[in-house]
Design a protein around this motif. Structure first.
Motif, PDB file in Angstrom:
ATOM      1  N   LYS A  53       0.827  -1.211   0.000  1.00 19.63           N
ATOM      2  CA  LYS A  53       0.000   0.000   0.000  1.00 19.63           C
ATOM      3  C   LYS A  53       0.857   1.255   0.000  1.00 19.63           C
ATOM      4  O   LYS A  53       0.489   2.279  -0.557  1.00 19.63           O
ATOM      5  N   LYS A  54       2.022   1.144   0.654  1.00 16.07           N
ATOM      6  CA  LYS A  54       2.838   2.347   0.857  1.00 16.07           C
ATOM      7  C   LYS A  54       3.808   2.618  -0.288  1.00 16.07           C
ATOM      8  O   LYS A  54       4.293   3.734  -0.444  1.00 16.07           O
ATOM      9  N   THR A  55       4.130   1.579  -1.071  1.00 19.11           N
ATOM     10  CA  THR A  55       5.187   1.708  -2.066  1.00 19.11           C
ATOM     11  C   THR A  55       4.604   1.751  -3.462  1.00 19.11           C
ATOM     12  O   THR A  55       3.858   0.849  -3.852  1.00 19.11           O
ATOM     13  N   ARG A  56       4.921   2.750  -4.217  1.00 21.20           N
ATOM     14  CA  ARG A  56       4.502   2.801  -5.613  1.00 21.20           C
ATOM     15  C   ARG A  56       5.472   1.937  -6.410  1.00 21.20           C
ATOM     16  O   ARG A  56       6.667   2.218  -6.469  1.00 21.20           O
ATOM     17  N   LEU A  57       4.948   0.880  -7.022  1.00 16.36           N
ATOM     18  CA  LEU A  57       5.796  -0.054  -7.768  1.00 16.36           C
ATOM     19  C   LEU A  57       5.784   0.382  -9.240  1.00 16.36           C
ATOM     20  O   LEU A  57       5.004  -0.112 -10.057  1.00 16.36           O
ATOM     21  N   GLU A  58       6.668   1.338  -9.549  1.00 12.40           N
ATOM     22  CA  GLU A  58       6.598   2.035 -10.838  1.00 12.40           C
ATOM     23  C   GLU A  58       6.806   1.125 -12.049  1.00 12.40           C
ATOM     24  O   GLU A  58       6.291   1.404 -13.130  1.00 12.40           O
ATOM     25  N   THR A  59       7.598   0.068 -11.877  1.00 12.61           N
ATOM     26  CA  THR A  59       7.876  -0.789 -13.045  1.00 12.61           C
ATOM     27  C   THR A  59       6.700  -1.684 -13.402  1.00 12.61           C
ATOM     28  O   THR A  59       6.630  -2.225 -14.504  1.00 12.61           O
ATOM     29  N   LEU A  60       5.792  -1.856 -12.460  1.00  9.02           N
ATOM     30  CA  LEU A  60       4.727  -2.859 -12.614  1.00  9.02           C
ATOM     31  C   LEU A  60       3.676  -2.370 -13.611  1.00  9.02           C
ATOM     32  O   LEU A  60       2.906  -1.465 -13.323  1.00  9.02           O
ATOM     33  N   ARG A  61       3.683  -2.985 -14.803  1.00  7.89           N
ATOM     34  CA  ARG A  61       2.816  -2.532 -15.894  1.00  7.89           C
ATOM     35  C   ARG A  61       1.407  -3.106 -15.754  1.00  7.89           C
ATOM     36  O   ARG A  61       0.420  -2.441 -15.977  1.00  7.89           O
ATOM     37  N   TYR A  62       1.319  -4.399 -15.423  1.00  4.66           N
ATOM     38  CA  TYR A  62      -0.024  -4.982 -15.290  1.00  4.66           C
ATOM     39  C   TYR A  62      -0.053  -6.137 -14.286  1.00  4.66           C
ATOM     40  O   TYR A  62       0.963  -6.778 -14.011  1.00  4.66           O
ATOM     41  N   LEU A  63      -1.259  -6.364 -13.745  1.00  2.93           N
ATOM     42  CA  LEU A  63      -1.569  -7.529 -12.928  1.00  2.93           C
ATOM     43  C   LEU A  63      -2.637  -8.300 -13.681  1.00  2.93           C
ATOM     44  O   LEU A  63      -3.523  -7.696 -14.285  1.00  2.93           O
ATOM     45  N   THR A  64      -2.579  -9.631 -13.649  1.00  6.64           N
ATOM     46  CA  THR A  64      -3.699 -10.402 -14.191  1.00  6.64           C
ATOM     47  C   THR A  64      -4.265 -11.282 -13.098  1.00  6.64           C
ATOM     48  O   THR A  64      -3.538 -11.761 -12.221  1.00  6.64           O
ATOM     49  N   ASN A  65      -5.581 -11.478 -13.146  1.00  7.60           N
ATOM     50  CA  ASN A  65      -6.226 -12.397 -12.224  1.00  7.60           C
ATOM     51  C   ASN A  65      -6.957 -13.470 -13.000  1.00  7.60           C
ATOM     52  O   ASN A  65      -7.602 -13.207 -14.009  1.00  7.60           O
ATOM     53  N   SER A  66      -6.875 -14.713 -12.489  1.00  8.55           N
ATOM     54  CA  SER A  66      -7.736 -15.787 -12.968  1.00  8.55           C
ATOM     55  C   SER A  66      -7.901 -16.764 -11.815  1.00  8.55           C
ATOM     56  O   SER A  66      -7.349 -16.555 -10.743  1.00  8.55           O
ATOM     57  N   GLY A  67      -8.688 -17.821 -12.015  1.00 11.49           N
ATOM     58  CA  GLY A  67      -8.850 -18.818 -10.963  1.00 11.49           C
ATOM     59  C   GLY A  67      -9.929 -18.462  -9.958  1.00 11.49           C
ATOM     60  O   GLY A  67     -10.017 -19.073  -8.900  1.00 11.49           O
ATOM     61  N   GLY A  68     -10.762 -17.490 -10.266  1.00 10.05           N
ATOM     62  CA  GLY A  68     -11.841 -17.099  -9.356  1.00 10.05           C
ATOM     63  C   GLY A  68     -12.018 -15.600  -9.394  1.00 10.05           C
ATOM     64  O   GLY A  68     -11.121 -14.865  -9.824  1.00 10.05           O
ATOM     65  N   ALA A  69     -13.202 -15.139  -8.968  1.00  9.38           N
ATOM     66  CA  ALA A  69     -13.501 -13.709  -9.035  1.00  9.38           C
ATOM     67  C   ALA A  69     -12.805 -12.957  -7.908  1.00  9.38           C
ATOM     68  O   ALA A  69     -12.705 -13.457  -6.783  1.00  9.38           O
ATOM     69  N   VAL A  70     -12.308 -11.762  -8.206  1.00  9.06           N
ATOM     70  CA  VAL A  70     -11.731 -10.900  -7.163  1.00  9.06           C
ATOM     71  C   VAL A  70     -12.863 -10.067  -6.568  1.00  9.06           C
ATOM     72  O   VAL A  70     -13.616  -9.436  -7.315  1.00  9.06           O
ATOM     73  N   PRO A  71     -13.007 -10.042  -5.227  1.00  9.77           N
ATOM     74  CA  PRO A  71     -14.043  -9.200  -4.636  1.00  9.77           C
ATOM     75  C   PRO A  71     -13.872  -7.740  -5.076  1.00  9.77           C
ATOM     76  O   PRO A  71     -12.738  -7.253  -5.193  1.00  9.77           O
ATOM     77  N   THR A  72     -14.997  -7.063  -5.310  1.00  8.58           N
ATOM     78  CA  THR A  72     -14.947  -5.677  -5.788  1.00  8.58           C
ATOM     79  C   THR A  72     -14.107  -4.787  -4.874  1.00  8.58           C
ATOM     80  O   THR A  72     -13.345  -3.937  -5.351  1.00  8.58           O
ATOM     81  N   ALA A  73     -14.231  -4.993  -3.557  1.00 10.18           N
ATOM     82  CA  ALA A  73     -13.457  -4.170  -2.615  1.00 10.18           C
ATOM     83  C   ALA A  73     -11.957  -4.366  -2.830  1.00 10.18           C
ATOM     84  O   ALA A  73     -11.173  -3.415  -2.717  1.00 10.18           O
ATOM     85  N   THR A  74     -11.553  -5.598  -3.143  1.00 11.26           N
ATOM     86  CA  THR A  74     -10.132  -5.874  -3.387  1.00 11.26           C
ATOM     87  C   THR A  74      -9.676  -5.212  -4.685  1.00 11.26           C
ATOM     88  O   THR A  74      -8.562  -4.679  -4.765  1.00 11.26           O
ATOM     89  N   ILE A  75     -10.539  -5.242  -5.711  1.00 12.58           N
ATOM     90  CA  ILE A  75     -10.210  -4.556  -6.979  1.00 12.58           C
ATOM     91  C   ILE A  75      -9.936  -3.084  -6.688  1.00 12.58           C
ATOM     92  O   ILE A  75      -8.925  -2.522  -7.139  1.00 12.58           O
ATOM     93  N   ASP A  76     -10.816  -2.460  -5.904  1.00 14.47           N
ATOM     94  CA  ASP A  76     -10.644  -1.036  -5.585  1.00 14.47           C
ATOM     95  C   ASP A  76      -9.336  -0.801  -4.845  1.00 14.47           C
ATOM     96  O   ASP A  76      -8.616   0.159  -5.126  1.00 14.47           O
ATOM     97  N   GLN A  77      -9.026  -1.696  -3.892  1.00 14.10           N
ATOM     98  CA  GLN A  77      -7.779  -1.538  -3.131  1.00 14.10           C
ATOM     99  C   GLN A  77      -6.553  -1.672  -4.017  1.00 14.10           C
ATOM    100  O   GLN A  77      -5.598  -0.911  -3.884  1.00 14.10           O
ATOM    101  N   LEU A  78      -6.585  -2.655  -4.914  1.00 17.77           N
ATOM    102  CA  LEU A  78      -5.436  -2.862  -5.802  1.00 17.77           C
ATOM    103  C   LEU A  78      -5.191  -1.620  -6.654  1.00 17.77           C
ATOM    104  O   LEU A  78      -4.057  -1.177  -6.830  1.00 17.77           O
ATOM    105  N   ARG A  79      -6.273  -1.032  -7.150  1.00 16.95           N
ATOM    106  CA  ARG A  79      -6.129   0.140  -8.025  1.00 16.95           C
ATOM    107  C   ARG A  79      -5.683   1.367  -7.225  1.00 16.95           C
ATOM    108  O   ARG A  79      -4.944   2.203  -7.731  1.00 16.95           O
ATOM    109  N   GLU A  80      -6.138   1.412  -5.990  1.00 20.65           N
ATOM    110  CA  GLU A  80      -5.740   2.530  -5.138  1.00 20.65           C
ATOM    111  C   GLU A  80      -4.256   2.426  -4.766  1.00 20.65           C
ATOM    112  O   GLU A  80      -3.527   3.418  -4.779  1.00 20.65           O
ATOM    113  N   CYS A  81      -3.811   1.193  -4.434  1.00 24.30           N
ATOM    114  CA  CYS A  81      -2.404   0.997  -4.044  1.00 24.30           C
ATOM    115  C   CYS A  81      -1.467   1.252  -5.216  1.00 24.30           C
ATOM    116  O   CYS A  81      -0.389   1.814  -5.042  1.00 24.30           O
TER     117      CYS A  81
END
Lengths: 89, 514
Positions: free
Chosen positions: B261-289
């Motif tokens: 949450k505290k560190t901006r990971l500037e090199t990280l271009r994308y995250l992918t998810n599969s294997g089940g749905a990500v809860p909406t609250a977690t999606i929001d947190q990931l985008r916020e972080c």
């Protein structure tokens, strides 16, 4: 829910032990009192850490920080007990 | 040696990278690093030893190793030798490993000394075991050309259904090469990518990180982690650009990794998810972080490799969507009458395209249920084989899909597919129970958690914790029931079968307390 009455280190240890044995049934095959490693044995994995953190925070009423998340605090029952006792103050 | 263009065998992808990017970093495993020249040499060494041992085209070779350079190079070495690789999840217990080795008649096993010692007679049916401590040295001499063509089997990946033991999904070279090409296209993967691989290669989605990286001559960073902080450190240290995870990985990063949450990971271009749905609250947190990082939600099943993805710019308006069909692929829904569903009408997701697998090893009946003639075309119109997912889904007017539920008792938990009957078999083996039924109950981290409902054997008062400990000796942790609940009798449907739907519904709706 934090504890109302101050409990002794022994109670802390037994609470952690009871949690570990329920959440990680494979822990029953480890000698927890002889500092058997929860991490090296694979009994507690990354997802398990998540639940251990939630248990500690809920039971002992403190927040686990980044610097706390390392094997020194999570590797075995004695380490968890020491960590919980230190942090609950 | 000239590499065919376009590549049509899995190892062509590696041979191409060896020629075009020999000194580019290929694999990183903690402090060990190899370039593509070395990757090629290791694959050749593995292939030569297998051929010397007598490997014939289409022989199965299992790889039972922790995530490592040796695990990755072995898969390509087996391909190069003309064999079929069978990656075995490092978390499996000997009984499950034995099932895989026996089921697809594995001839050779690649493992290490420690693992071999735990396997005991589980390897009895294997002709020869190679241990990475001694065998598979890199080699400069290329093995002779094999007769492999794109339609030949390249891999068998074991996965669970609603009943019975895990089944081996057969993937051809063309399946794997097409899957890689398609994913590279929609994720825009280039030679500059540095992909963090934390998922097992026994999982089609986890396998795809290393295949797509090799396809583009990019780097794969291999990581086994216990603390989320290890992921953050690896991203920083290795300038990681891409991370593929399942919902539990995102739970660890957003709930137990303050530095994420505290560190901006500037090199990280994308995250992918599969294997089940990500809860909406977690999606929001990931985008916020990590607001600079794209989040790509995907859906697939091993039987068809990859099916849908949600372009990141659609995430804002379609957070609960599984996305749309991947390139080169058609996805449609069929209703109970076998006809095509209209928008909003729930139906079974059907996949048509170049990644439809060749079915289950040794199980023609199960294969016939999943791979069927295209229901929308007549035989004389060239009806091809399509894959029936068993997932109940709806589609909106724009062609985006939304998951509704499973059409059977299969449990999806923490990215794993779990067959209730495989867990029930172990519960019953304790001798303490008269009956047992295993269902998945909603869980905010796992999607579903494994829950057992049991009837005690006559005259017994079983200790649920002792039974769970027994299960943990026989099964990997993700299959062990989180709780065992005792009841007087299991509900039956009119035809006498255990009524899983009502067992689950009663607990989800709270009419039965768990």
């Amino acid at each position: 829910m934090s504890e109302q009455n101050p409990s002794t280190a022994v109670e802390t240890k037994e609470k952690i032990r009871a949690f570990l044995l329920h959440r990680f049934p494979a822990a029953a095959n480890l000698d927890l009192d002889a500092d058997a490693s929860l991490l090296d044995s694979g009994v507690v994995d990354s997802l398990g850490i998540l639940d251990v953190v939630a248990f500690l925070e809920e039971t002992f009423g403190f927040e686990v920080d980044d610097d706390d998340l390392n094997p020194e605090n999570f590797d075995n029952l004695a380490a968890l007990e020491r960590f919980a006792e230190e942090r609950r103050g | 040696m000239a590499v065919p263009e376009p590549a049509y065998l899995l190892h062509h992808l590696l041979e191409r990278a060896v020629v075009s990017r020999p000194t580019a970093e290929a694999l990183v495993d903690r402090d060990r690093r190899i370039d593509y020249a070395e990757f090629g040499a290791r694959a050749r060494g593995c292939a030569n030893e297998l051929i010397d041992a007598g490997l014939n085209r289409r022989d199965r070779v299992a790889v039972y190793l922790k995530k490592s350079i040796e695990e990755a190079t072995s898969l390509f070495g087996i391909s190069l030798a003309g064999g079929v690789f069978v990656p075995v999840n490092a978390l499996l217990r000997p009984a499950q490993v034995k099932h895989i080795l026996d089921d697809c008649e594995v001839r050779y096993l690649i493992t290490d000394d420690t693992r071999l010692a735990t396997l005991g007679d589980a390897v009895a049916g294997v002709e020869k075991v190679f241990c990475i401590e001694r065998d598979l040295a890199p080699s400069e001499s290329a093995p002779g050309a094999t007769k492999t063509i794109g339609e030949d089997l390249a891999a068998i990946l074991y996965t669970s259904g609603s009943t019975g033991k895990p089944k081996g999904v057969m993937l051809s070279h063309r399946n794997l090469v097409a899957g890689s090409r398609i994913v590279c296209e929609y994720l825009g993967i280039t030679a500059d990518e540095r992909i963090l691989s934390v998922l097992p290669f026994s999982f089609d989605y986890g396998l795809n990180q290393v295949i797509t990286a090799v396809d583009r001559g990019a780097a794969t960073i291999l990581l086994t982690f216990t603390f989320g902080q290890q992921i953050v450190k690896a991203i920083q240290k290795e300038s990681v650009t891409a991370l593929a995870g399942v919902p539990t990985v995102w739970a660890v990063l957003t709930q137990a990794t303050p530095s994420f949450k505290k560190t901006r990971l500037e090199t990280l271009r994308y995250l992918t998810n599969s294997g089940g749905a990500v809860p909406t609250a977690t999606i929001d947190q990931l985008r916020e972080c990590q607001p600079q990082t794209d989040l790509v939600l995907m859906y697939g099943l091993t039987e068809a490799f990859r099916s849908t993805y949600l372009p990141p710019h659609e995430l804002e308006t379609r957070k609960t969507s599984m996305g749309k069909a991947i390139p080169e692929t058609e996805i449609f829904l069929v209703n109970g009458d076998g006809g095509r569903c209209g928008p909003g009408e729930p139906g079974i997701l059907v996949h048509r395209g170049p990644t439809v697998s060749l079915g289950y090893w040794g199980r023609p009946d199960a294969t016939a249920e999943v791979l069927r003639k295209n229901p929308l075309l007549d035989e004389h119109e060239g009806a091809d084989l399509v894959c029936y997912s068993g997932d109940l889904v709806t589609m909106d007017e724009d062609g985006y899909f939304y998951f509704v539920g499973r059409n059977d008792a299969m449990i999806k938990s923490g990215g794993y597919r779990i067959s209730p009957s495989e867990v029930e078999e172990v519960l019953m083996a304790t001798g303490e129970l008269a009956q047992a039924a295993v269902v998945g109950l909603p869980d905010k981290t796992l999607g579903n958690r494994v829950h057992a409902i049991a009837v005690a054997a006559e005259g017994r008062t079983p200790d649920p914790e002792a039974i769970r400990t027994y299960c943990s000796e026989q099964l990997p942790a993700h299959m062990v029931p989180r709780d065992i609940e005792f009841v007087a009798a299991l509900p039956r449907s009119p035809n006498g079968k255990v009524d899983y739907k009502s067992l689950r519904a009663e607990r989800v709706e709270g009419t039965v307390k768990t």
